[in-house]
Design a protein around this motif. Structure first.
Motif, PDB file in Angstrom:
ATOM      1  N   SER A  33       0.846  -1.176  -0.030  1.00 13.82           N
ATOM      2  CA  SER A  33      -0.052  -0.044  -0.014  1.00 13.82           C
ATOM      3  C   SER A  33       1.035   1.296  -0.122  1.00 13.82           C
ATOM      4  N   MET A  38      -2.031  -0.718  -4.353  1.00 14.45           N
ATOM      5  CA  MET A  38      -3.242  -1.153  -3.956  1.00 14.45           C
ATOM      6  C   MET A  38      -4.403  -0.122  -4.345  1.00 14.45           C
ATOM      7  N   ASP A  40      -8.700   0.450  -4.027  1.00 14.13           N
ATOM      8  CA  ASP A  40      -9.994  -0.107  -3.402  1.00 14.13           C
ATOM      9  C   ASP A  40     -10.854  -0.556  -4.328  1.00 14.13           C
TER      10      ASP A  40
END
Length: 114
Positions: A33, A38, A40
């Protein structure tokens, strides 16, 4: 050691192994992250739904390409960055409420002098 003590020791060992695995996975997630790898899932779903609701909006597609770090080849495959006329026809279609595809075809048949 009694049977109960051996069982407790076994459970403590299993617990420690699980805790170590969990800590390694959490560290890996933090590393990923922090590198910006990453996205969502809920955001991706919202963008895809918006893309289709807005008649294949090039703005939404451009945003998805930036967020997902498309390569130039990926962009070409999905039709991003097809020049000024492609962008202008999308913009005009959104104002006129028409289909981008139809307006792009009408521009493709003409040169700028027309």
């Amino acid at each position: 050691l009694s049977g109960a003590q051996r069982y407790v020791l076994k459970l403590e060992n299993e617990n420690n192994a699980l805790r170590n695995g969990y800590e390694r996975m959490m560290q890996k997630m933090r590393e990923l992250s922090s590198e910006g790898n990453m996205v969502d899932r809920r955001l991706v779903v919202k963008l895809i739904v918006t893309y289709f609701q807005q008649n294949y909006s090039s703005d939404v597609l451009d945003l998805m390409a930036r967020m997902l770090q498309f390569t130039d080849d990926d962009k070409r495959k999905v039709g991003i960055g097809q020049g000024v006329l492609g962008s202008m026809s999308s913009w005009l279609a959104s104002i006129a409420g028409g289909e981008t595809h139809d307006m792009k075809e009408s521009f493709d048949d003409k040169n700028l002098a027309d």
